[in-house]
Design a protein around this motif. Structure first.
Motif, mmCIF file in Angstrom:
data_model
loop_
_atom_site.group_PDB
_atom_site.id
_atom_site.type_symbol
_atom_site.label_atom_id
_atom_site.label_comp_id
_atom_site.label_asym_id
_atom_site.label_seq_id
_atom_site.Cartn_x
_atom_site.Cartn_y
_atom_site.Cartn_z
ATOM 1 N N PHE A 38 0.834 -1.204 0.000
ATOM 2 C CA PHE A 38 0.000 0.000 0.000
ATOM 3 C C PHE A 38 0.870 1.256 0.000
ATOM 4 O O PHE A 38 0.593 2.234 -0.710
ATOM 5 C CB PHE A 38 -0.927 -0.004 1.222
ATOM 6 C CG PHE A 38 -2.031 1.001 1.139
ATOM 7 C CD1 PHE A 38 -3.231 0.696 0.518
ATOM 8 C CD2 PHE A 38 -1.869 2.295 1.672
ATOM 9 C CE1 PHE A 38 -4.252 1.634 0.423
ATOM 10 C CE2 PHE A 38 -2.870 3.224 1.585
ATOM 11 C CZ PHE A 38 -4.074 2.904 0.961
ATOM 12 N N ILE A 39 1.919 1.225 0.803
ATOM 13 C CA ILE A 39 2.818 2.386 0.867
ATOM 14 C C ILE A 39 3.450 2.638 -0.494
ATOM 15 O O ILE A 39 3.510 3.780 -0.973
ATOM 16 C CB ILE A 39 3.910 2.165 1.938
ATOM 17 C CG1 ILE A 39 3.287 2.172 3.337
ATOM 18 C CG2 ILE A 39 4.984 3.240 1.840
ATOM 19 C CD1 ILE A 39 4.248 1.783 4.438
ATOM 20 N N LEU A 40 3.911 1.572 -1.141
ATOM 21 C CA LEU A 40 4.584 1.727 -2.432
ATOM 22 C C LEU A 40 3.625 2.214 -3.520
ATOM 23 O O LEU A 40 4.015 2.963 -4.414
ATOM 24 C CB LEU A 40 5.220 0.407 -2.861
ATOM 25 C CG LEU A 40 6.405 -0.079 -1.996
ATOM 26 C CD1 LEU A 40 6.890 -1.442 -2.464
ATOM 27 C CD2 LEU A 40 7.552 0.927 -2.037
ATOM 28 N N THR A 49 -2.445 8.965 6.783
ATOM 29 C CA THR A 49 -3.734 9.627 7.066
ATOM 30 C C THR A 49 -4.844 8.622 7.357
ATOM 31 O O THR A 49 -5.831 8.973 8.021
ATOM 32 C CB THR A 49 -4.151 10.506 5.867
ATOM 33 O OG1 THR A 49 -4.200 9.704 4.687
ATOM 34 C CG2 THR A 49 -3.155 11.640 5.677
ATOM 35 N N GLN A 50 -4.727 7.396 6.861
ATOM 36 C CA GLN A 50 -5.775 6.402 7.111
ATOM 37 C C GLN A 50 -5.181 5.114 7.692
ATOM 38 O O GLN A 50 -5.594 3.997 7.360
ATOM 39 C CB GLN A 50 -6.537 6.093 5.821
ATOM 40 C CG GLN A 50 -5.686 5.800 4.618
ATOM 41 C CD GLN A 50 -6.518 5.597 3.353
ATOM 42 O OE1 GLN A 50 -7.715 5.303 3.410
ATOM 43 N NE2 GLN A 50 -5.887 5.790 2.214
ATOM 44 N N PHE A 51 -4.199 5.299 8.571
ATOM 45 C CA PHE A 51 -3.442 4.161 9.083
ATOM 46 C C PHE A 51 -4.331 3.162 9.828
ATOM 47 O O PHE A 51 -4.309 1.967 9.545
ATOM 48 C CB PHE A 51 -2.313 4.660 10.000
ATOM 49 C CG PHE A 51 -1.486 3.533 10.579
ATOM 50 C CD1 PHE A 51 -0.540 2.869 9.792
ATOM 51 C CD2 PHE A 51 -1.669 3.110 11.894
ATOM 52 C CE1 PHE A 51 0.205 1.831 10.317
ATOM 53 C CE2 PHE A 51 -0.918 2.073 12.415
ATOM 54 C CZ PHE A 51 0.030 1.424 11.625
ATOM 55 N N TRP A 52 -5.116 3.646 10.815
ATOM 56 C CA TRP A 52 -5.895 2.709 11.619
ATOM 57 C C TRP A 52 -7.017 2.030 10.835
ATOM 58 O O TRP A 52 -7.213 0.810 10.984
ATOM 59 C CB TRP A 52 -6.431 3.400 12.876
ATOM 60 C CG TRP A 52 -5.314 3.743 13.820
ATOM 61 C CD1 TRP A 52 -4.880 4.970 14.140
ATOM 62 C CD2 TRP A 52 -4.490 2.813 14.520
ATOM 63 N NE1 TRP A 52 -3.811 4.909 15.008
ATOM 64 C CE2 TRP A 52 -3.554 3.561 15.257
ATOM 65 C CE3 TRP A 52 -4.442 1.427 14.600
ATOM 66 C CZ2 TRP A 52 -2.595 2.980 16.069
ATOM 67 C CZ3 TRP A 52 -3.486 0.839 15.419
ATOM 68 C CH2 TRP A 52 -2.567 1.615 16.134
ATOM 69 N N PRO A 53 -7.761 2.762 9.981
ATOM 70 C CA PRO A 53 -8.724 2.053 9.111
ATOM 71 C C PRO A 53 -8.014 1.027 8.216
ATOM 72 O O PRO A 53 -8.558 -0.042 7.926
ATOM 73 C CB PRO A 53 -9.342 3.174 8.283
ATOM 74 C CG PRO A 53 -9.199 4.374 9.124
ATOM 75 C CD PRO A 53 -7.886 4.223 9.836
ATOM 76 N N THR A 57 -8.658 -2.960 8.018
ATOM 77 C CA THR A 57 -8.901 -3.628 6.728
ATOM 78 C C THR A 57 -8.000 -4.837 6.568
ATOM 79 O O THR A 57 -8.443 -5.929 6.180
ATOM 80 C CB THR A 57 -8.649 -2.630 5.585
ATOM 81 O OG1 THR A 57 -9.558 -1.525 5.717
ATOM 82 C CG2 THR A 57 -8.854 -3.304 4.233
ATOM 83 N N PHE A 58 -6.707 -4.658 6.872
ATOM 84 C CA PHE A 58 -5.760 -5.768 6.716
ATOM 85 C C PHE A 58 -6.121 -6.929 7.643
ATOM 86 O O PHE A 58 -6.008 -8.101 7.259
ATOM 87 C CB PHE A 58 -4.340 -5.288 7.009
ATOM 88 C CG PHE A 58 -3.781 -4.355 5.970
ATOM 89 C CD1 PHE A 58 -4.303 -4.340 4.678
ATOM 90 C CD2 PHE A 58 -2.729 -3.482 6.268
ATOM 91 C CE1 PHE A 58 -3.783 -3.481 3.718
ATOM 92 C CE2 PHE A 58 -2.216 -2.636 5.308
ATOM 93 C CZ PHE A 58 -2.742 -2.615 4.031
ATOM 94 N N LEU A 114 -14.504 -0.660 4.001
ATOM 95 C CA LEU A 114 -13.080 -0.784 4.333
ATOM 96 C C LEU A 114 -12.259 0.056 3.374
ATOM 97 O O LEU A 114 -12.760 0.543 2.354
ATOM 98 C CB LEU A 114 -12.643 -2.249 4.240
ATOM 99 C CG LEU A 114 -13.393 -3.234 5.146
ATOM 100 C CD1 LEU A 114 -13.029 -4.655 4.780
ATOM 101 C CD2 LEU A 114 -13.077 -2.954 6.621
ATOM 102 N N VAL A 115 -11.022 0.217 3.689
ATOM 103 C CA VAL A 115 -10.120 0.965 2.816
ATOM 104 C C VAL A 115 -10.006 0.214 1.496
ATOM 105 O O VAL A 115 -9.865 -1.021 1.471
ATOM 106 C CB VAL A 115 -8.737 1.138 3.462
ATOM 107 C CG1 VAL A 115 -7.771 1.817 2.498
ATOM 108 C CG2 VAL A 115 -8.842 1.931 4.754
ATOM 109 N N THR A 116 -10.044 0.943 0.407
ATOM 110 C CA THR A 116 -9.985 0.323 -0.917
ATOM 111 C C THR A 116 -8.586 -0.205 -1.203
ATOM 112 O O THR A 116 -7.595 0.520 -1.081
ATOM 113 C CB THR A 116 -10.378 1.330 -2.003
ATOM 114 O OG1 THR A 116 -11.704 1.791 -1.754
ATOM 115 C CG2 THR A 116 -10.311 0.683 -3.386
#
Length: 636
Positions: A38-40, A49-53, A57-58, A114-116
């Motif tokens: 995701f970071i890459l 900015t959306q670390f905890w969501p 999700t993970f 969830l986060v896309t």
């Protein structure tokens, strides 16, 4: 690297990692791989900015991966035994995970909650997770192999710092897989200790050698071939090492080192008890032996026994035209037959199962094969057995020898070599006395031929020696079996001593004595220093590494004496062509007298009256005094 190895040793000293730990590790790899993907793909700012969501999700999407792990059972394998099959399993498990996640996104629209995660995120995460999980498994296997190989190697010192020791050290450094790990050298030189040689320290060969080796956790000593003879003679050193449980290796006797070539560690073997017994190397005139035996017809009796079978092997090397091999033990004789076919296919050999006392059978053999040389090794030899069966001792040992000797003269045998025993000297048992009577007869026959009283050309030679190491029924095989079974090791008496010689050495001396003898001699062999049987048992226990093995003294057996002799009280010796061989000057007897007395002995033995049989044996051999035997009453 050192810390990693220490951790690996600790880990591999334990049982396999629990399944739940493998499952947690794989789950952590999946979560980390998704986060990295995701970071890459989206950058660090979007991730932050959306670390905890994203974490939630993970974790939710981890459930399909866990299902994949369960289906493919990725966590049940032992990591240290991983293989390429594990790549398929972890790859398939992760594929099940991302496929399930993608199906949930497409058909159940989980992106609303969830986060896309895009398909590229999932594919990158799958690739990274699969690679990491497989690589870690292979690394664990690699470390296990390294530690296992290191543990399998013996930590060793080398005794000797010159060419022999250096050759062994180089072999240790280069051989794969390595058998030893070099920890140090031992040196007798005053100027070597303290120096570094081949990357390790040189220590003095003194009373602290065990301390030096223990400090380096070494449990093995490799003896340079240049130091082997010195080491074997240093009883104090070998006992010190064996008491400490240190294993000793030396060059195999079958290997000859030229002083220049490499020495493979595969040529080294553990020191055996035979190596530590005090004796000198035996040299014989090989050219003279070859000249005697090459192209000759040779008969060997007792060919399946310990001495006889070695005689067969040694004589076959000199390419006789024919070997006639006689023994009454069917199975061992069959083994000799197979050995001849395998090792000496070019030698014509007849293997015959019969008794030497069977005059008709032996006459047929002599008439058919016309042997030029006879080596007579057949005999009943076990002291307690013959003490219980004196009639059989007479009929096999004495009558059998007489049959052979008479036929040798009749059929023109050139030389007759009889193998006797030190138990024939001042005999204390039936077996020893039977062999002394055999000596008397063949010597009397030779004397009669030389004096013209008997027409013939046969030269009769007798060879006399003590116990041979490793022979059938000897103490060494018995002690080995008792040690393997956990003991106790049984010795008849704490003070009993015996002379010992290796079977090949004894046979070499027999061959040379037979070659050089002119007839009528009784050759006695220098057996070296006598050995206390209790000390022999102790050393064998030490060499085995076994613990808590007791030595139990059972008392002298019937007919057994504490000290064996090679010469009688009234006998003296003369030197010969070999410093290891001397000629005994013994009381001789006329053939007519010997024949008359043996005729009477044979007649009595046919009645199987043991007491009368032994009485006649004592009449023939006045020095025969029974010990620990029912026949002691005859000496009063």
């Amino acid at each position: 690297m050192g810390a990693l190895k220490s951790f690996a040793r600790w880990y591999f000293s334990r049982n396999a990692m629990p399944y739940w730990m493998v499952l947690i590790f794989d789950s952590f790899v999946v979560l980390t791989a998704n986060l990295v993907a995701f970071i890459l793909n989206h950058g660090a700012t979007a991730t932050a900015t959306q670390f905890w969501p994203l974490v939630l999700t993970f974790i939710i999407y981890l459930i399909p991966y866990l299902i994949g792990f369960r289906i493919m059972r990725t966590y049940t394998g032992v990591l240290r035994y991983s293989s390429f099959n594990d790549l398929f399993r972890v790859g398939s498990a992760n594929l099940i995970g991302i496929t399930t996640v993608e199906v949930a996104r497409v058909f159940f629209h989980t992106d609303k909650y969830l986060v896309t995660l895009h398909l590229t995120d999932l594919i990158f995460a799958w690739t990274l997770a699969t690679i990491v999980m497989f690589v870690v498994r292979i690394l664990v296997k690699y470390m296990f192999d390294i530690i296992q190989n290191e543990n399998a190697r013996r930590r060793a010192f080398i005794y000797g710092t010159k060419a022999g020791g250096i050759a062994i050290a180089k072999s240790i450094r280069t051989e794969v897989p390595a058998r030893f790990h070099l920890e140090g050298f031992l040196s007798d030189s005053n100027d070597m200790p303290g120096h570094i040689l081949q990357g390790v320290q040189v220590y003095p060969n003194d009373d602290k050698i065990v301390e030096y080796m223990r400090a380096r956790h070494a449990n093995t000593l490799l003896v340079s071939p240049l130091k082997a003879e010195m080491f074997m003679a240093n009883t104090a050193m070998s006992e010190r090492l064996m008491d400490a449980g240190i294993t000793i290796f030396t060059l195999n006797h079958a290997q000859q080192w030229d002083g220049k070539s490499d020495i493979s560690t595969s040529q080294l073997r553990e020191v055996q008890i035979e190596d530590l017994l005090p004796r000198d190397e035996i040299q014989i005139d090989l050219d003279a032996v070859k000249e005697l035996l090459f192209g000759r017809r040779i008969l060997i009796t007792g060919s399946a026994g310990s001495i006889g079978s070695e005689m067969v092997r040694q004589i076959a090397k000199w390419e006789p035209s024919q070997l006639v091999l006689v023994d009454q033990a069917e199975t061992p004789q069959h083994d000799i037959r197979l050995m001849m076919g395998k090792d000496f296919p070019g030698i014509k050999a007849e293997t015959v199962v019969t008794s030497i006392a069977n005059k008709g059978s032996m006459e047929r053999l002599f008439a058919t094969y016309r042997p030029e040389y006879v080596f007579h090794a057949a005999a009943y030899k076990h002291v307690p057995m013959m003490e219980d069966n004196p009639s059989e001792a007479v009929q096999n040992n004495i009558v059998g020898t007489r049959v052979l000797a008479d036929l040798a003269v009749k059929y023109g045998v050139k030389k007759f070599v009889m193998i006797s025993t030190d138990k024939a000297v001042n005999p204390t048992n039936v077996m020893g006395c039977s062999k002394r009577i055999c000596e008397i007869y063949v010597q009397a026959m030779d004397k009669a031929i030389k004096e013209g009283k008997v027409v013939g050309e046969t030269q009769f030679v007798t060879t006399r020696f003590g116990n041979v190491l490793g022979s059938n029924g000897s103490v060494i095989p018995l002690f080995k079996e008792q040690i393997q079974n956990g003991g106790p090791v049984t010795v008849t008496h704490p003070d009993i001593i015996r002379f010992f010689m290796l079977i090949p050495e004894a046979c070499k001396l027999v061959l040379e004595a037979g070659t050089m003898g002119k007839g009528g001699e009784i050759f006695v062999f220098d057996m070296g220093k006598p050995v206390r049987i209790a000390d022999l048992a102790k050393r064998m226990i030490q060499l085995s590494g076994a613990k808590n093995i007791d030595i139990v003294f059972t008392g002298l057996r019937d007919g057994e004496k504490l000290y064996e002799e090679v010469l009688g009280d009234e006998e003296q010796t003369k030197p010969t062509f070999n410093k290891k061989i001397k000629i005994a000057q013994v009381r001789e007897q006329e053939l007519e007298e010997a024949t008359k007395e043996i005729d009477e002995l044979e007649r009595i033995s046919r009645e199987f009256d043991n007491m009368e049989t032994v009485r006649q044996m004592k009449h023939i051999v006045p020095e025969y005094k029974s010990q620990h035997s029912v026949y002691e009453q005859l000496d009063k």
